[in-house]
Design a protein around this motif. Structure first.
Motif, PDB file in Angstrom:
ATOM      1  N   ASP A 186       0.859  -1.182   0.000  1.00 31.09           N
ATOM      2  CA  ASP A 186       0.000   0.000   0.000  1.00 31.09           C
ATOM      3  C   ASP A 186       0.899   1.238   0.000  1.00 31.09           C
ATOM      4  OD1 ASP A 186       1.008  -0.184   2.531  1.00 31.09           O
ATOM      5  OD2 ASP A 186      -0.924  -0.291   3.566  1.00 31.09           O
ATOM      6  N   HIS A 187       0.423   2.362   0.515  1.00 30.61           N
ATOM      7  CA  HIS A 187       1.219   3.588   0.591  1.00 30.61           C
ATOM      8  C   HIS A 187       1.569   3.863   2.049  1.00 30.61           C
ATOM      9  CE1 HIS A 187      -1.296   3.812  -3.001  1.00 30.61           C
ATOM     10  NE2 HIS A 187      -0.403   4.606  -3.536  1.00 30.61           N
ATOM     11  N   GLU A 188       2.649   4.625   2.247  1.00 30.20           N
ATOM     12  CA  GLU A 188       3.060   4.926   3.620  1.00 30.20           C
ATOM     13  C   GLU A 188       3.618   6.347   3.709  1.00 30.20           C
ATOM     14  OE1 GLU A 188       5.709   2.938   7.215  1.00 30.20           O
ATOM     15  OE2 GLU A 188       6.403   2.711   5.149  1.00 30.20           O
ATOM     16  N   LEU A 189       3.227   7.046   4.775  1.00 31.24           N
ATOM     17  CA  LEU A 189       3.854   8.307   5.170  1.00 31.24           C
ATOM     18  C   LEU A 189       4.650   8.037   6.445  1.00 31.24           C
ATOM     19  CD1 LEU A 189       1.101  11.057   4.696  1.00 31.24           C
ATOM     20  CD2 LEU A 189       3.159  10.722   3.318  1.00 31.24           C
ATOM     21  N   VAL A 190       5.886   8.505   6.470  1.00 32.36           N
ATOM     22  CA  VAL A 190       6.742   8.356   7.651  1.00 32.36           C
ATOM     23  C   VAL A 190       7.158   9.750   8.111  1.00 32.36           C
ATOM     24  CG1 VAL A 190       8.881   7.401   8.576  1.00 32.36           C
ATOM     25  CG2 VAL A 190       7.594   6.114   6.853  1.00 32.36           C
ATOM     26  N   LEU A 191       6.790  10.121   9.324  1.00 26.97           N
ATOM     27  CA  LEU A 191       7.177  11.403   9.902  1.00 26.97           C
ATOM     28  C   LEU A 191       8.293  11.158  10.918  1.00 26.97           C
ATOM     29  CD1 LEU A 191       6.731  14.464  10.341  1.00 26.97           C
ATOM     30  CD2 LEU A 191       5.076  13.856  12.126  1.00 26.97           C
ATOM     31  N   ILE A 192       9.458  11.749  10.682  1.00 24.20           N
ATOM     32  CA  ILE A 192      10.578  11.613  11.606  1.00 24.20           C
ATOM     33  C   ILE A 192      10.376  12.624  12.739  1.00 24.20           C
ATOM     34  CG2 ILE A 192      13.073  11.629  11.872  1.00 24.20           C
ATOM     35  CD1 ILE A 192      12.011   9.500   9.929  1.00 24.20           C
ATOM     36  N   VAL A 193       9.975  12.136  13.899  1.00 22.24           N
ATOM     37  CA  VAL A 193       9.719  12.998  15.045  1.00 22.24           C
ATOM     38  C   VAL A 193      11.035  13.444  15.688  1.00 22.24           C
ATOM     39  CG1 VAL A 193       8.600  13.152  17.306  1.00 22.24           C
ATOM     40  CG2 VAL A 193       7.511  11.868  15.446  1.00 22.24           C
TER      41      VAL A 193
END
Length: 325
Positions: free
Chosen positions: A69-76
């Motif tokens: 599927d699709h993925e968003l990754v936010l580097i906190v």
């Protein structure tokens, strides 16, 4: 290939279940990846279905894999390297990364145990492959947005950025277990994705002369349609205006607008019919003539197909709304 075929009961567990992570990915090696089939998606069709949304800390090390599927990754918090499509890039705190389906990629934070990130897996409900099907059974595919729109592969945000705040709330909503909260999570994601597309539109259009030429050719045809809605417009007329063959114009129109030319024309006519229906002095028959439909029956048929109700019912609802105000 190393394929994760988890039991069916694993897929039925709660959204927070760790086993779901295995269901959305396949680890390498992959060998030669087959060509991905393209699915066109218009901006108004962006109704994301959130599959997994979670926070994670203690390092970001993921070996070569693909996702279904699709993925968003936010580097906190933290920094490192990620590799996608054969190219390596650095990432840092507040970076937002976008991973499309069936593109090999990996992450490595250099052993920083304090790295924190959010990961959100999602599908688009309005397109095949269905968001409800078994992910591991999917053939390689990609989503291509109309109008030259693209989601940036990597975007540097700042601390407290609205997108970051929305994604943090999304994770909380998605994992609350509530039906309303889950819907709110999808709405938050839709808002972020649309803003990402809007932001990229100006950059891409200004930088890509091919897209500018394509949009200019389509605009010439759309202007001709708009100026001659009540007249006869057929494929031959559009060929003369665009100086393109019907097949080439069909392909170009789909790529830019998401619709073939004649379907787009019908939507322009319905759009004008909606505006004219606000005028109670005009009969439906007169409106049909002013918008290029053969008769009221033809107008009603197309209007129902696009809006889901008849012109008469649309007018009733429109006038009722005015009275309530």
């Amino acid at each position: 290939m190393n394929t994760f075929n988890m039991p069916a009961m694993c897929a039925a567990r709660a959204k927070r279940s760790p086993c779901l992570v295995s269901l959305v990915q396949r680890m390498g090696p992959f060998g030669r990846m087959p060509r991905r089939h393209a699915f066109m998606l218009r901006p108004e069709q962006i109704h994301p279905v959130v599959r997994i949304a979670h926070r994670q800390q203690g390092g970001l090390v993921i070996p070569d894999r693909i996702i279904f599927d699709h993925e968003l990754v936010l580097i906190v918090k933290g920094s490192g390297q990620w590799k996608i499509g054969g190219e390596s890039y650095g990432y840092a705190t507040n970076d937002l990364l976008f991973v499309p389906p069936f593109v090999p990629h990996s992450f490595h934070d250099g052993g920083q145990s304090q790295t924190k990130h959010l990961a959100i897996h999602f599908d688009f409900e309005a397109m095949p492959p269905s968001a409800s099907e078994v992910l591991a059974d999917r053939a390689p595919y990609r989503v291509q947005f109309t109008h030259g729109l693209k989601i940036a592969q990597q975007r540097a945000l700042f601390s407290g950025h609205r997108w970051a705040r929305d994604l943090v709330r999304l994770v909380t909503d998605q994992n609350s277990g509530g039906v309303v909260e889950s819907a709110q999570a999808s709405m938050r994601l839709a808002g972020v994705l649309l803003e990402m597309l809007s932001e990229r539109k100006d950059e891409r259009s200004a930088a890509d002369p091919i897209i500018l030429r394509q949009q200019a050719r389509v605009n010439v045809v759309v202007d001709h349609m708009s100026e001659n809605l009540c007249g006869t417009i057929n494929h031959r007329a559009l060929e003369q205006v665009s100086k393109l063959s019907t097949s080439r114009l069909q392909a170009l129109f789909r790529e830019v607008t998401g619709y073939p030319p004649m379907d787009y024309l019908r939507r322009l006519r319905v759009e004008k019919a909606r505006r004219l229906l606000a005028d109670q002095q005009l009969s439906v028959k007169e409106i049909a003539g002013l918008t290029g439909f053969r008769d009221t029956s033809h107008l009603s048929k197309v209007f129902r197909r696009i809006d889901g109700l008849s012109p008469a019912r649309y007018r009733e609802a429109l006038l009722a709304g005015r009275q309530e105000k």
